[in-house]
Design an enzyme around this catalytic site. Sequence first.
Site, PDB file in Angstrom:
ATOM      1  CG  ASN A  10      -1.846   1.176   1.296  1.00 59.82           C
ATOM      2  OD1 ASN A  10      -1.804   2.065   0.450  1.00 59.82           O
ATOM      3  ND2 ASN A  10      -2.673   1.220   2.318  1.00 59.82           N
ATOM      4  NE  ARG A  91      -5.999   1.897  -0.216  1.00 63.14           N
ATOM      5  CZ  ARG A  91      -5.934   3.009   0.492  1.00 63.14           C
ATOM      6  NH1 ARG A  91      -4.768   3.475   0.900  1.00 63.14           N
ATOM      7  NH2 ARG A  91      -7.033   3.675   0.782  1.00 63.14           N
ATOM      8  CG  HIS A 180     -11.810   4.159   2.975  1.00 67.21           C
ATOM      9  ND1 HIS A 180     -12.316   5.344   3.456  1.00 67.21           N
ATOM     10  CD2 HIS A 180     -10.455   4.250   3.072  1.00 67.21           C
ATOM     11  CE1 HIS A 180     -11.323   6.121   3.850  1.00 67.21           C
ATOM     12  NE2 HIS A 180     -10.187   5.482   3.621  1.00 67.21           N
ATOM     13  N   GLY A 210     -10.521   6.721  10.010  1.00 66.06           N
ATOM     14  CA  GLY A 210      -9.092   6.799  10.258  1.00 66.06           C
ATOM     15  C   GLY A 210      -8.622   8.179   9.859  1.00 66.06           C
ATOM     16  NE  ARG A 241      -7.301  12.812   2.434  1.00 67.93           N
ATOM     17  CZ  ARG A 241      -7.483  11.504   2.341  1.00 67.93           C
ATOM     18  NH1 ARG A 241      -8.693  11.009   2.196  1.00 67.93           N
ATOM     19  NH2 ARG A 241      -6.473  10.683   2.411  1.00 67.93           N
ATOM     20  NE  ARG A 285      -2.399   7.118  17.658  1.00 66.20           N
ATOM     21  CZ  ARG A 285      -1.454   6.438  17.038  1.00 66.20           C
ATOM     22  NH1 ARG A 285      -1.119   5.232  17.482  1.00 66.20           N
ATOM     23  NH2 ARG A 285      -0.834   6.931  15.984  1.00 66.20           N
ATOM     24  N   GLY A 331      -8.972   2.742  12.312  1.00 65.41           N
ATOM     25  CA  GLY A 331      -8.257   3.042  13.552  1.00 65.41           C
ATOM     26  C   GLY A 331      -9.072   3.782  14.587  1.00 65.41           C
ATOM     27  CB  ILE A 332     -10.996   6.954  14.498  1.00 60.32           C
ATOM     28  CG1 ILE A 332      -9.743   7.791  14.260  1.00 60.32           C
ATOM     29  CG2 ILE A 332     -11.965   7.699  15.423  1.00 60.32           C
ATOM     30  CD1 ILE A 332      -9.986   9.087  13.498  1.00 60.32           C
ATOM     31  N   GLY A 333     -12.535   4.227  14.414  1.00 59.37           N
ATOM     32  CA  GLY A 333     -13.770   3.488  14.626  1.00 59.37           C
ATOM     33  C   GLY A 333     -13.595   2.295  15.537  1.00 59.37           C
ATOM     34  CD  GLU A 385      -8.475  -0.875   4.199  1.00 59.39           C
ATOM     35  OE1 GLU A 385      -8.702  -0.188   3.192  1.00 59.39           O
ATOM     36  OE2 GLU A 385      -7.903  -0.446   5.223  1.00 59.39           O
TER      37      GLU A 385
END
Length: 399
Positions: A10, A91, A180, A210, A241, A285, A331-333, A385
Site C-alpha cells: 500500500n 492497493r 475504502h 481513520g 482533509r 490519539r 483506527g478511530i472506529g 483490507e
Amino acid sequence: MSNKLVLVLNCGSSSLKFAVIDANNGDEVISGLAECFNLPDARIKWKFNEKKESTSLPEYSAHSAAIIFIVEEIIKKVEGLEAQFIAVGHRIVHGGEKFTESVIIDETVLEGIEQCSSLAPLHNPAHVLGIKAAQKAFPTLTQVAVFDTAYHQTMPAKAFLYALPYNLYKEKGIRRYGMHGTSHLFVTNEAAKALNKPVEETNIISAHLGNGASVTAIKNGQSVDTSMGMTPLAGLVMGTRCGDIDPSIIEHLIEREGYSLKGVMDMLQKQSGLLGISGLSSDFRDIEQNYEKGHEGAILAVDMFAYRLAKYIASYAVPLGRIDAIVFTGGIGENSVRIRTKVLDNLAIFGYQIDADKNKTAILGEAGIITADNSPIAMVIPTNEEWVIAQDSAKLVSA
C-alpha cells in the site's frame, strides 16, 4: 506455513505499508511500514513472529529503496518464505470507471492507473512507483491491482452523479466514485456473519474512520451510496482533509483573499480536518488526549467529527429503508470509545442506546455489539483490507 502467501503493498506519497498475508485464512506473517520518504530520517519498522524491529533507511529513500530493503533484509532472511509467494497485491485508491474489479497488472493496466492520477493525485502516482519497483524486485510473480473504488460501482446514478451538466460525466468522468471499498466489503461480509444473515440480505452503514474516513450505505450487500466523492477529499471531517465544503469558498479565497489555487488545494488536503480545527495534530490519539485536558480546539474537533458522521449516517436511512446495523471500523472506529458514544448519542432519535461496558471492551482488535439489548444494533468490526487484497490476488492467480 501456507503456500498461498501474498505480499500486499500500500504505497502512499511518503510511506509504504506492507504485509505478507496468508490468502487462505488472513494470517499476517510479516507486517511493516516504511515512512518519511524523501527526508533525511527515512525509516522502516516491521513485525515478524511477534518481534518488532526498526531501522533507518538511506537518506532520502523512496519506494524503490524501501522495497529493496523489504526483499533483501526482511523477506529473504526468512528461510523458504519467498518460495511460498503466489503474487504481489497492490492497493490502488482510484480506478475511475476503467476498473470495476481487481485485475492482473500489465502495461495497459499500469497506463490506466496512471491516467486516474488526476482523480487521486496524492495516491495513484505513488501506487505506480510501487508497482514498478515490485515488478523489478519480483519479475516472475503476478502483480495484482485491487481498487478502493471498485466496490462502489454498484451505486445507482442518482447517488453517484453530481447535479452538473450531464456531459461532464459522459465526456469527462466527473462523478462520485468513493473509496475504502476493500474495507467496506470486508466489514459487510463480517457483519452478515455476526447478524446471522445472508450477505445479499444484509443492510448496514459502514463507517471506516481513520486519518482518511468514509461512510457507506450497503443494501443487500452492495454499496448504494458513500461519502467520498470524485476524490478522497469529500465527505467526513478527516485527519487533514476538510470533507464537504461550499465550493464557492475556493473562489472566495482566490479572488478575495489572494490565495493561489495550489495554496487552497494544499490547505484543503493537508492543513484542514482535525488538524485545522484543533490547531494541534491530525492524529486522533493526540486530539483525544487534549480533549481530556479541556483544550478548546480538541473539543471542537471531536464534536465536529462526531456530528458530521452522525448526520451522514442518519441520511443513509433513506437509501436503505431498513438498517440491520451500524458498523464502526478503521483506527478511530475500532478504538475511540468517545467517538462511538457521541455518534450514537446524536442518533438517539433512531433509538440507539450505547452500552458503556460493551463499548469500552470493543477496542484493540476486539469486535462486538456496543449497544444495549433494547437498542438497534451498532457494532465494532476490525477491518482487514490486506486480507481482501490477498484473497483477490489469489483468485486471479488461480484463474
